[in-house]
Motif scaffolding. Structure first.
Motif, mmCIF file in Angstrom:
data_model
loop_
_atom_site.group_PDB
_atom_site.id
_atom_site.type_symbol
_atom_site.label_atom_id
_atom_site.label_comp_id
_atom_site.label_asym_id
_atom_site.label_seq_id
_atom_site.Cartn_x
_atom_site.Cartn_y
_atom_site.Cartn_z
ATOM 1 N N SER A 76 45.976 -35.804 47.114
ATOM 2 C CA SER A 76 45.483 -35.926 48.417
ATOM 3 C C SER A 76 44.121 -36.556 48.486
ATOM 4 C CB SER A 76 45.695 -34.606 49.275
ATOM 5 O OG SER A 76 44.946 -33.671 48.635
ATOM 6 N N THR A 77 43.426 -36.914 47.338
ATOM 7 C CA THR A 77 41.995 -37.297 47.283
ATOM 8 C C THR A 77 41.973 -38.574 46.605
ATOM 9 O OG1 THR A 77 41.357 -35.750 45.272
ATOM 10 C CG2 THR A 77 41.109 -34.915 47.838
ATOM 11 N N ARG A 78 40.966 -39.426 46.686
ATOM 12 C CA ARG A 78 40.575 -40.568 45.848
ATOM 13 C C ARG A 78 41.379 -41.657 46.030
ATOM 14 N NH1 ARG A 78 39.175 -37.650 39.988
ATOM 15 N NH2 ARG A 78 37.728 -36.168 40.985
ATOM 16 N N LYS A 79 40.879 -42.984 45.795
ATOM 17 C CA LYS A 79 41.615 -44.038 46.008
ATOM 18 C C LYS A 79 42.802 -44.258 45.125
ATOM 19 C CE LYS A 79 37.729 -46.748 45.593
ATOM 20 N NZ LYS A 79 36.887 -47.788 45.614
ATOM 21 N N LYS A 80 42.565 -43.834 43.841
ATOM 22 C CA LYS A 80 43.761 -43.944 43.038
ATOM 23 C C LYS A 80 43.595 -42.541 41.894
ATOM 24 C CE LYS A 80 41.653 -46.921 39.631
ATOM 25 N NZ LYS A 80 41.504 -48.348 38.902
ATOM 26 N N ASN A 81 44.756 -42.103 41.395
ATOM 27 C CA ASN A 81 44.637 -41.249 40.373
ATOM 28 C C ASN A 81 45.651 -41.812 39.404
ATOM 29 O OD1 ASN A 81 43.603 -38.481 41.693
ATOM 30 N ND2 ASN A 81 44.607 -39.508 43.330
ATOM 31 N N CYS A 82 45.288 -41.412 38.062
ATOM 32 C CA CYS A 82 45.769 -42.203 37.034
ATOM 33 C C CYS A 82 46.349 -41.278 35.865
ATOM 34 C CB CYS A 82 45.096 -43.208 36.385
ATOM 35 S SG CYS A 82 44.290 -44.477 37.608
ATOM 36 N N TYR A 83 47.524 -41.533 35.465
ATOM 37 C CA TYR A 83 48.182 -40.895 34.208
ATOM 38 C C TYR A 83 47.720 -41.682 32.986
ATOM 39 C CZ TYR A 83 51.109 -37.679 36.476
ATOM 40 O OH TYR A 83 51.572 -36.708 37.207
ATOM 41 N N SER A 84 47.152 -41.098 31.990
ATOM 42 C CA SER A 84 46.856 -41.949 30.689
ATOM 43 C C SER A 84 47.613 -41.390 29.725
ATOM 44 C CB SER A 84 45.358 -41.792 30.341
ATOM 45 O OG SER A 84 44.851 -42.610 29.349
ATOM 46 N N ILE A 85 48.381 -42.065 29.036
ATOM 47 C CA ILE A 85 49.468 -41.722 27.986
ATOM 48 C C ILE A 85 49.135 -42.656 26.815
ATOM 49 C CG2 ILE A 85 51.924 -41.807 27.409
ATOM 50 C CD1 ILE A 85 52.483 -41.992 30.478
ATOM 51 N N PRO A 86 48.691 -41.790 25.522
ATOM 52 C CA PRO A 86 48.329 -42.488 24.270
ATOM 53 C C PRO A 86 49.646 -43.180 23.700
ATOM 54 C CG PRO A 86 47.412 -40.403 24.465
ATOM 55 C CD PRO A 86 48.408 -40.491 25.886
ATOM 56 N N PHE A 87 49.303 -44.439 23.373
ATOM 57 C CA PHE A 87 50.636 -45.175 22.912
ATOM 58 C C PHE A 87 49.893 -46.398 21.908
ATOM 59 C CE2 PHE A 87 54.961 -46.431 22.873
ATOM 60 C CZ PHE A 87 55.741 -45.079 23.093
ATOM 61 N N THR A 88 50.860 -46.666 21.019
ATOM 62 C CA THR A 88 50.344 -47.657 19.880
ATOM 63 C C THR A 88 50.486 -49.168 20.622
ATOM 64 O OG1 THR A 88 51.595 -46.541 18.347
ATOM 65 C CG2 THR A 88 51.004 -48.698 17.679
ATOM 66 N N LYS A 89 49.104 -49.817 20.528
ATOM 67 C CA LYS A 89 48.964 -51.056 21.125
ATOM 68 C C LYS A 89 49.791 -52.014 20.576
ATOM 69 C CE LYS A 89 45.266 -54.250 21.811
ATOM 70 N NZ LYS A 89 43.614 -54.828 21.330
ATOM 71 N N GLY A 90 50.378 -52.823 21.216
ATOM 72 C CA GLY A 90 51.486 -53.931 20.556
ATOM 73 C C GLY A 90 52.861 -53.342 20.720
ATOM 74 N N VAL A 140 54.402 -55.100 26.975
ATOM 75 C CA VAL A 140 53.892 -54.756 25.715
ATOM 76 C C VAL A 140 52.639 -54.120 25.772
ATOM 77 C CG1 VAL A 140 52.811 -55.729 23.501
ATOM 78 C CG2 VAL A 140 54.896 -56.660 24.483
ATOM 79 N N VAL A 141 52.445 -52.915 25.170
ATOM 80 C CA VAL A 141 51.308 -52.125 25.311
ATOM 81 C C VAL A 141 50.015 -52.862 25.045
ATOM 82 C CG1 VAL A 141 50.087 -49.956 25.008
ATOM 83 C CG2 VAL A 141 52.483 -49.998 24.998
ATOM 84 N N ARG A 142 49.024 -52.851 25.878
ATOM 85 C CA ARG A 142 47.913 -54.010 25.641
ATOM 86 C C ARG A 142 46.643 -53.044 25.351
ATOM 87 N NH1 ARG A 142 48.628 -58.473 28.368
ATOM 88 N NH2 ARG A 142 46.807 -59.003 29.055
ATOM 89 N N ASN A 143 46.766 -51.923 25.544
ATOM 90 C CA ASN A 143 45.410 -50.964 25.157
ATOM 91 C C ASN A 143 45.729 -49.876 24.350
ATOM 92 O OD1 ASN A 143 43.217 -52.458 26.785
ATOM 93 N ND2 ASN A 143 44.757 -51.684 28.411
ATOM 94 N N GLU A 144 44.889 -48.771 24.019
ATOM 95 C CA GLU A 144 45.406 -47.850 22.953
ATOM 96 C C GLU A 144 46.196 -46.642 24.007
ATOM 97 O OE1 GLU A 144 44.882 -47.936 19.983
ATOM 98 O OE2 GLU A 144 43.931 -49.864 20.160
ATOM 99 N N ALA A 145 46.334 -46.759 25.384
ATOM 100 C CA ALA A 145 47.091 -45.798 26.247
ATOM 101 C C ALA A 145 47.653 -46.668 27.343
ATOM 102 C CB ALA A 145 45.998 -44.815 26.744
ATOM 103 N N ILE A 146 48.557 -46.052 27.840
ATOM 104 C CA ILE A 146 49.315 -46.782 28.856
ATOM 105 C C ILE A 146 48.827 -45.994 30.190
ATOM 106 C CG2 ILE A 146 51.600 -46.932 30.318
ATOM 107 C CD1 ILE A 146 52.916 -46.830 27.392
ATOM 108 N N SER A 147 48.495 -46.800 31.208
ATOM 109 C CA SER A 147 47.630 -46.115 32.546
ATOM 110 C C SER A 147 48.781 -46.563 33.737
ATOM 111 C CB SER A 147 46.429 -47.065 32.609
ATOM 112 O OG SER A 147 45.797 -46.682 34.102
#
Length: 655
Positions: A76-90, A140-147
């Motif tokens: 109910s607050t902020r412009k966006k709220n994000c889940y960050s899921i660690p995953f293997t890049k590529g 394809v995962v582009r970073n060290e985590a999926i956002s």
């Protein structure tokens, strides 16, 4: 001409995958339970490790699909709220977000909102009063985590999420897309003629969801007599359960099957997989099933001749289609049997994916969040998508955005000022009204366009502190330590910057507090001298036309102009806390009176408005209770200005 690839395979069926879920992440959003296993053998866990914001809720309307859908997390607050899921890049992955409203808030008003992936726009989520909806992407995962982020787009429609899943795919799947630049957004995945409503894991080892669609008018469902249907060698590897049924025409002399994929009204790039398998052993002398795939009456590719016990897949990629296009299977002249279809996948191809905010800036922000835990609740890309940057971050409009502003006034920061020198695009660092101590890092002197604001930090050393410092040009106003021997101001400061007025910019903190809850309807600042220079967020800059700043507090509109010619802007760029509310008692004389922002936490809550120092201004704060909380109890609160007591506000039931 679309790229068309036809494959015929005659080998035996792969065995169903073992129950081990290597490469699966299954998050039950809003759940406080320990890990559990559902009826499909999928192991679920709570979402606390992946996000720090939002509230856990329980649905009011029970569902029969899955216990996963009984809880949700709402924001109910902020412009966006994000889940960050660690995953293997590529890694090639399928990401699925599920939503079941279940009248959790007892308002019988399912919301709509935006869904983002790694700083890219994914979908507009439209939830239902009774149905479960899900959205799926393959990339394809582009970073060290999926956002995965949820963003509010409509007033009083708060984003929520019921479940979030990640499934590792084989890197050879969906081979005719450039995954280095694009993603596939699922539009539909259909199992024609199936008896089951839904096919997923363990029948599909990748846990793709195949939705059963029965035969339409003039159609009939047929079941394969083959004990196995080989998918060996087919990269997309659909499950046997999705292939053992099909639909065809009731009338064996009918030569066409028409179907209508759910496509957008506007033509867009599409990726389609058609799956065909013959359901009976045919007499090769007297029986032949042969047909073409037609789009808008034109045949595409060679005729399809399905084979018994094996799979034929037709892939269409790199072509555009819309809801106005027609798709059909049309028998060839020599065919003795009508067409059939077993399964279909339809994807929309994304726009080119962003590479995200500058990696050096992102790394420094991460270090900043480590030093100041109050900032750790923000996650996802700090600048993207456009208009969805973190509340305390200002960004450039480059394809790879740079962080150019940090608005951290009144965030309760304590400790020393970190070294920001690696963020060489910074133009503004506003650290006013915190509890910072120690010295201002000498390294900030290397940021030649920096404006540093540090007033309101009583224990911060802003002049000579007995340490060696880098040289600074004589006469330069600066709170960065200088060897010139000058004593900079301790209320606001800049490193050298360009200004046609020759004056530095400051911020005017409007503070609402002491009595809780406090609320505000709108703020207006009118300058009595012409304003010719300002550095700050784009929206804030635009608001300063003709020396006016007019903020419609809690408004979801970016801007609008009223009948008096005053342009009003949302207050999102000036404050990061508080809840948006709408009044119950409306007032027609001003649109700005219809919404307000209420503050139910903290002792002081501050608006921080960039403005040119030494400008003479009029500041107007307005309050209209409008029974927004339906309690008919207008509050009182103290109003403060630049740390000074202004007055006590007593709201009224009527204006």
């Amino acid at each position: 001409m679309p790229n068309i690839h036809l494959f015929f395979f005659l080998l035996s069926l792969h065995a169903i995958a073992a129950s081990a879920q290597s490469g699966f992440v299954s998050i039950d959003c809003g759940s406080s339970s320990k890990d559990y296993t559902d009826g499909n053998g999928i192991i679920w866990s709570g979402d606390d490790p992946y996000i720090h914001t939002g509230e856990n809720k329980v649905v009011q309307s029970s569902n029969t699909l899955s216990p996963v859908l009984n809880t949700l997390r709402v924001f109910s607050t902020r412009k966006k709220n994000c889940y960050s899921i660690p995953f293997t890049k590529g890694t090639h992955v399928l990401v699925r977000a599920s939503f079941y409203y279940g009248n959790y808030d007892q308002n019988s008003s399912p919301p709509s909102f935006a869904l983002h992936l790694d700083g890219n726009k994914w979908a507009t989520v439209v939830t239902s009063s009774i149905n479960w909806v899900f959205y799926e992407v393959i990339y394809v995962v582009r970073n060290e985590a999926i956002s995965v982020c949820l963003a509010q787009t409509e007033p009083y429609q708060f984003p929520f999420i019921s479940a979030l899943e990640v499934r590792t795919l084989d890197s050879k799947m969906y081979p005719y897309l450039d995954f280095s630049n694009y993603a596939l957004f699922l539009n539909e995945r259909t199992d024609f003629g199936a008896n089951q409503t839904l096919i997923r894991y363990p029948y599909d080892k990748y846990d793709r969801m195949w939705i059963a669609v029965g035969p339409g008018t003039g159609m009939t469902a047929v079941t394969s007599t083959a004990k196995v249907i080989s998918t060996s060698g087919i990269s997309d590897n659909p499950p046997y359960s999705a292939l053992q049924n099909a639909v065809t025409t009731i009338d064996a002399t009918e030569t066409s099957i028409y179907f209508y994929p759910t496509l957008p009204i506007i033509s867009t790039y599409v990726y389609m997989n058609f799956y065909f398998s013959e359901v009976d052993v045919l007499d090769s002398k007297t029986q032949l099933r042969s047909f073409n795939i037609d789009i808008d009456g034109l045949s595409k590719g060679d005729p399809i001749v399905p084979t018994y016990g094996s799979l034929t897949e037709m892939i269409f990629s790199n072509f555009t289609a819309s809801s106005s296009d027609s798709f059909s299977l049309v028998s060839t002249n020599n065919s003795t049997l009508p067409p059939l279809i077993n399964a279909l996948e339809v994807f929309l191809i994304s726009n080119p994916l962003t590479s995200g905010t500058n990696s050096v800036d992102v790394k420094q922000l991460s270090l900043l969040q480590t030093q100041f835990p109050v900032l750790a609740e923000w996650s996802g890309d700090p600048c993207l998508p456009e208009f969805y940057s973190w509340e305390w971050v200002g960004c450039s409009s480059d394809a790879t955005p740079r962080v150019i502003d940090l608005y951290l006034s009144g965030y309760g920061l304590s400790g020393t000022i970190p070294d920001f020198s690696s963020m060489d695009a910074l133009q503004t660092i506003d650290l006013q009204n915190n509890s910072l101590t120690g010295e201002i890092p000498a390294s900030l002197g290397s940021l030649t366009n920096l404006q540093l604001l540090v007033s309101g930090n009583q224990k911060l050393c802003t002049s000579s502190c007995g340490s060696s410092v880098p040289p600074s040009s004589p006469g330069t106003p600066s709170d960065v330590p200088s060897s010139s021997g000058g004593t900079p101001s301790d209320t606001s400061s800049t490193t050298p910057s360009t200004s046609t007025s020759g004056k530095s910019s400051s911020k005017l903190p409007i503070i609402l507090g002491i009595t809780i809850p406090a609320f505000v309807v709108f703020l207006v600042i009118v300058a009595f001298v012409a304003i010719t220079y300002h550095k700050g967020k784009t929206a804030a800059t635009a608001a300063r036309n003709e020396g006016f700043v007019s903020l419609n507090c809690s408004s979801s509109s970016n801007s609008y102009t009223n009948t008096m010619g005053i342009t009003w802007y949302s207050d999102d760029s000036y404050i990061y806390i508080g809840e948006k509310k709408g009044v119950v008692t409306t007032k027609t004389f001003s649109q700005a009176m219809n919404t307000l922002r209420v503050f139910s936490t903290r002792k002081n809550t501050c608006y921080s408005i960039p403005f040119i120092k030494d400008t003479k201004v009029l500041v107007l704060a307005s309050f209209f209770y409008g029974n927004y909380d339906q309690k008919s109890s207008p509050p009182s609160c103290d109003l403060q200005f630049d740390g000074n007591n202004w007055l006590t506000v007593q709201a009224s039931v009527v204006i």
